[in-house]
Design a protein around this motif. Structure first.
Motif, PDB file in Angstrom:
ATOM      1  N   ALA A 111     109.200  11.618  35.764  1.00  0.00           N
ATOM      2  CA  ALA A 111     108.254  10.444  35.594  1.00  0.00           C
ATOM      3  C   ALA A 111     107.025  11.052  35.203  1.00  0.00           C
ATOM      4  N   THR A 112     106.682  12.277  34.921  1.00  0.00           N
ATOM      5  CA  THR A 112     105.231  12.925  34.632  1.00  0.00           C
ATOM      6  C   THR A 112     104.814  12.187  33.372  1.00  0.00           C
ATOM      7  N   PRO A 113     103.591  11.917  33.111  1.00  0.00           N
ATOM      8  CA  PRO A 113     102.954  11.335  31.911  1.00  0.00           C
ATOM      9  C   PRO A 113     103.187  12.504  30.885  1.00  0.00           C
ATOM     10  N   GLY A 114     103.451  12.183  29.561  1.00  0.00           N
ATOM     11  CA  GLY A 114     103.576  13.017  28.459  1.00  0.00           C
ATOM     12  C   GLY A 114     104.841  13.569  28.089  1.00  0.00           C
ATOM     13  N   VAL A 115     106.030  13.253  29.234  1.00  0.00           N
ATOM     14  CA  VAL A 115     107.367  13.712  29.064  1.00  0.00           C
ATOM     15  C   VAL A 115     108.058  12.383  28.299  1.00  0.00           C
ATOM     16  N   SER A 116     108.767  12.976  27.169  1.00  0.00           N
ATOM     17  CA  SER A 116     109.578  11.878  26.576  1.00  0.00           C
ATOM     18  C   SER A 116     110.905  12.417  26.229  1.00  0.00           C
ATOM     19  N   LEU A 117     111.962  11.764  26.491  1.00  0.00           N
ATOM     20  CA  LEU A 117     113.232  12.037  26.417  1.00  0.00           C
ATOM     21  C   LEU A 117     113.902  11.158  25.589  1.00  0.00           C
ATOM     22  N   VAL A 118     114.963  11.720  24.646  1.00  0.00           N
ATOM     23  CA  VAL A 118     115.592  11.123  23.580  1.00  0.00           C
ATOM     24  C   VAL A 118     117.241  11.347  23.524  1.00  0.00           C
ATOM     25  N   ASP A 119     117.933  10.329  23.552  1.00  0.00           N
ATOM     26  CA  ASP A 119     119.520  10.556  23.660  1.00  0.00           C
ATOM     27  C   ASP A 119     119.940  10.711  22.074  1.00  0.00           C
ATOM     28  N   ASP A 120     119.724  11.968  21.725  1.00  0.00           N
ATOM     29  CA  ASP A 120     120.230  11.881  20.140  1.00  0.00           C
ATOM     30  C   ASP A 120     121.185  13.290  20.198  1.00  0.00           C
ATOM     31  N   TRP A 121     121.899  13.492  20.975  1.00  0.00           N
ATOM     32  CA  TRP A 121     122.822  14.451  20.771  1.00  0.00           C
ATOM     33  C   TRP A 121     124.051  13.785  20.150  1.00  0.00           C
ATOM     34  N   SER A 122     124.410  14.481  18.924  1.00  0.00           N
ATOM     35  CA  SER A 122     125.334  13.641  18.051  1.00  0.00           C
ATOM     36  C   SER A 122     126.574  14.689  17.646  1.00  0.00           C
ATOM     37  N   SER A 123     126.907  15.815  18.370  1.00  0.00           N
ATOM     38  CA  SER A 123     128.029  16.787  18.038  1.00  0.00           C
ATOM     39  C   SER A 123     129.223  15.929  17.932  1.00  0.00           C
ATOM     40  N   PHE A 124     130.172  16.682  17.320  1.00  0.00           N
ATOM     41  CA  PHE A 124     131.702  16.076  17.540  1.00  0.00           C
ATOM     42  C   PHE A 124     132.146  16.508  18.914  1.00  0.00           C
ATOM     43  N   GLY A 125     131.745  17.542  19.598  1.00  0.00           N
ATOM     44  CA  GLY A 125     132.312  17.785  20.853  1.00  0.00           C
ATOM     45  C   GLY A 125     131.310  17.999  21.826  1.00  0.00           C
ATOM     46  N   GLN A 126     131.777  17.871  23.066  1.00  0.00           N
ATOM     47  CA  GLN A 126     130.759  18.069  24.284  1.00  0.00           C
ATOM     48  C   GLN A 126     130.084  16.773  24.284  1.00  0.00           C
ATOM     49  N   ARG A 127     130.438  15.469  23.801  1.00  0.00           N
ATOM     50  CA  ARG A 127     129.832  14.388  23.444  1.00  0.00           C
ATOM     51  C   ARG A 127     128.842  13.802  24.497  1.00  0.00           C
ATOM     52  N   THR A 128     129.177  13.876  25.772  1.00  0.00           N
ATOM     53  CA  THR A 128     128.522  13.285  26.913  1.00  0.00           C
ATOM     54  C   THR A 128     127.788  14.208  27.549  1.00  0.00           C
ATOM     55  N   THR A 129     127.319  15.273  27.218  1.00  0.00           N
ATOM     56  CA  THR A 129     126.472  16.232  27.898  1.00  0.00           C
ATOM     57  C   THR A 129     125.152  15.881  27.883  1.00  0.00           C
ATOM     58  N   GLY A 130     124.748  15.023  27.043  1.00  0.00           N
ATOM     59  CA  GLY A 130     123.355  14.340  26.854  1.00  0.00           C
ATOM     60  C   GLY A 130     122.342  15.534  26.513  1.00  0.00           C
ATOM     61  N   SER A 131     123.027  16.288  25.565  1.00  0.00           N
ATOM     62  CA  SER A 131     122.023  17.489  25.302  1.00  0.00           C
ATOM     63  C   SER A 131     121.126  17.159  23.891  1.00  0.00           C
ATOM     64  N   GLY A 132     120.225  16.336  24.193  1.00  0.00           N
ATOM     65  CA  GLY A 132     119.514  15.954  23.201  1.00  0.00           C
ATOM     66  C   GLY A 132     118.023  16.238  23.267  1.00  0.00           C
ATOM     67  N   THR A 133     116.907  15.580  22.777  1.00  0.00           N
ATOM     68  CA  THR A 133     115.642  16.204  22.621  1.00  0.00           C
ATOM     69  C   THR A 133     114.649  15.636  23.591  1.00  0.00           C
ATOM     70  N   VAL A 134     113.821  16.693  24.200  1.00  0.00           N
ATOM     71  CA  VAL A 134     112.968  16.582  25.178  1.00  0.00           C
ATOM     72  C   VAL A 134     111.541  16.930  24.582  1.00  0.00           C
ATOM     73  N   THR A 135     110.428  16.054  24.540  1.00  0.00           N
ATOM     74  CA  THR A 135     109.194  16.394  24.052  1.00  0.00           C
ATOM     75  C   THR A 135     108.216  16.304  25.282  1.00  0.00           C
ATOM     76  N   PHE A 136     107.254  17.427  25.114  1.00  0.00           N
ATOM     77  CA  PHE A 136     106.053  17.383  26.168  1.00  0.00           C
ATOM     78  C   PHE A 136     104.786  17.255  25.458  1.00  0.00           C
ATOM     79  N   ASP A 137     103.848  16.462  25.734  1.00  0.00           N
ATOM     80  CA  ASP A 137     102.853  16.246  24.982  1.00  0.00           C
ATOM     81  C   ASP A 137     101.640  16.124  26.054  1.00  0.00           C
ATOM     82  N   ASN A 138     100.849  17.196  26.047  1.00  0.00           N
ATOM     83  CA  ASN A 138      99.881  17.471  27.159  1.00  0.00           C
ATOM     84  C   ASN A 138     100.253  17.093  28.664  1.00  0.00           C
ATOM     85  N   VAL A 139     101.334  17.629  29.047  1.00  0.00           N
ATOM     86  CA  VAL A 139     101.907  17.327  30.232  1.00  0.00           C
ATOM     87  C   VAL A 139     101.029  18.293  31.221  1.00  0.00           C
ATOM     88  N   ALA A 140     100.290  17.606  32.080  1.00  0.00           N
ATOM     89  CA  ALA A 140      99.521  18.399  33.076  1.00  0.00           C
ATOM     90  C   ALA A 140     100.411  19.124  34.285  1.00  0.00           C
TER      91      ALA A 140
END
Length: 420
Positions: free
Chosen positions: A208-237
């Protein structure tokens, strides 16, 4: 982020990025597992539950949030914490078998905790006493670590743009990660980032730290439910207490590399085991005899019997290689030096390389022996091949054969890194 990086992320996100699921702070403490035998028993019980919905979760690309909660609350995510800190301190062989048991039921669930265990081991090897006490206690209580390791848009997968800098007396972390397996389910994100000198650290950041953003954009044809998507860190203290030097674990002989890899090897061996079990069940239940035969049942077909026998031998061999790798990993963990670490690395590489081949063989034979009906979407049997193929791309098997050959032919020790 450059335009090239943006393009790579757009191409990777063939499924529109969905908001990350809400993962509330942990409400109850996890169970405590006492020893290796209990860990195996708990894994077998959970695997029976997880197998029931595996095909449906894969088909719908439904994140296994409830299953992950059951998994971590069972105590299995804390089994590698040393006994002196309250954990079970299980062997590497037991960790591999636990992973294979879960992966046979659902290989996505088998893979998700890999980086959690990796970061626990990194803490054990490089964390301060205060860091170990703090984070081990949270993990024992049931908090999950998530991976924010690899990036895209860099020259190699181990080049990192993500970094933290001192800005007006405050450490700020910035960057973006892809293939962040487990982060969507995590209470604590563990980020691989460089400091101002270029040394690589792992950084522990509450979800829950401010500046952390998670997106569920994993679109592989396999291991579909690992949630292996994108995480962005924007000036996270962050604070120095949240950082652990990661380079140091590879600057001396440690079992960090084979420890990381044995879990991946176990996912493939588990997938092979699951595909074989599914093939036996399907053939016994549905398979019809070839019309040239005079037998009553498909499972009496001599070619089918031969094929199941061949795959069974290979799966048994893969399991034996995995168990051997676990024993050598335990030796390297107990007495790390150039010789023991190299032996463990090669043994794990053998298990991963062979397990990968066997997983794909078993998955192919499952469909071949099942016949046309086995390809129906309702059965979801293609998931074993898709999962085995996708997971195999984590690190290329061709390089494992290279290092294995150099070890036996030329006496060259393998490099020390997390992919071997």
């Amino acid at each position: 982020m450059s335009e090239t990086d943006r393009k790579l992320h757009r191409e990777a996100a063939l499924v529109a990025g969905r908001p990350a699921p809400h993962i509330p702070p942990r409400q109850t403490k996890a169970d405590r597992i006492a020893d290796d035998a209990e860990a195996i028993a708990v894994a077998k019980a959970l695997a029976r539950e997880f197998a029931a919905g595996a095909a449906e979760r894969d088909r719908e690309r439904r994140l296994p949030i409830a299953e992950i909660e059951r998994f971590s609350q069972s105590g299995l995510w804390a089994i590698t914490i040393p006994k002196e800190y309250g954990g079970a301190g299980v062997s590497g062989a037991t960790l591999a078998e636990v992973t294979a048991i879960i992966a046979a039921a659902d290989s996505s669930l088998g893979q998700i905790p890999q980086n959690h265990f990796y970061m626990v081991e990194a803490l054990r090897l490089a964390g301060t006493e205060e860091q170990k006490k703090h984070y081990f206690a949270r993990i024992l209580d049931g908090d999950r670590l998530g991976n924010a390791f690899t990036e895209i848009g860099t020259k190699t997968p181990v080049d990192y743009k993500t970094a933290f800098r001192n800005v007006d007396g405050e450490l700020l972390l910035n960057g973006q990660k892809f293939y962040a397996t487990g982060s969507l389910f995590a209470h604590i994100l563990v980020v691989v980032a460089k400091d101002e000198t270029g040394r690589v650290h792992i950084v522990f950041i509450d979800r829950a730290t401010p500046g952390v953003s998670l997106v569920d954009d994993w679109s592989s044809f396999g291991q579909r439910t690992t949630g292996s998507g994108t995480v962005t860190f924007d000036n996270v203290a962050i604070t120095p207490f949240q950082t652990v030097d990661h380079d140091v674990v590879f600057e001396r002989p440690t079992a960090m590399g084979p420890f990381a890899q044995i879990i991946h090897a176990a996912v493939q061996v588990g997938n092979a085991r699951g595909a074989l079990n599914e093939a036996v069940t399907y053939v016994r239940t549905y398979s019809r005899p070839f019309f040239e035969l005079t037998i009553e049942h498909g499972y009496e077909d001599p070619h089918t019997i031969h094929a199941v026998g061949e795959v069974s031998i290979r799966v048994n061999a893969a399991e034996a290689l995995l168990a051997r790798a676990g024993r050598l990993l335990d030796i390297a963990t107990e007495s790390p030096d150039d010789r023991t670490v190299a032996a463990a690395s090669i043994a794990v590489a053998e298990a991963k390389a062979y397990g990968t081949e066997v997983a794909q063989l078993a998955a192919n034979k499952l469909i071949e022996l099942g016949g046309a009906r086995s390809t129906l979407e309702s059965y979801g049997l293609d998931r074993f091949w898709r999962n085995a193929k996708t997971h195999a791309l984590h690190d290329p098997v061709r390089w494992k054969y290279h290092h294995i050959g150099n070890y036996y032919l030329n006496g060259l020790l393998p490099p020390r890194h997390g992919a071997l």
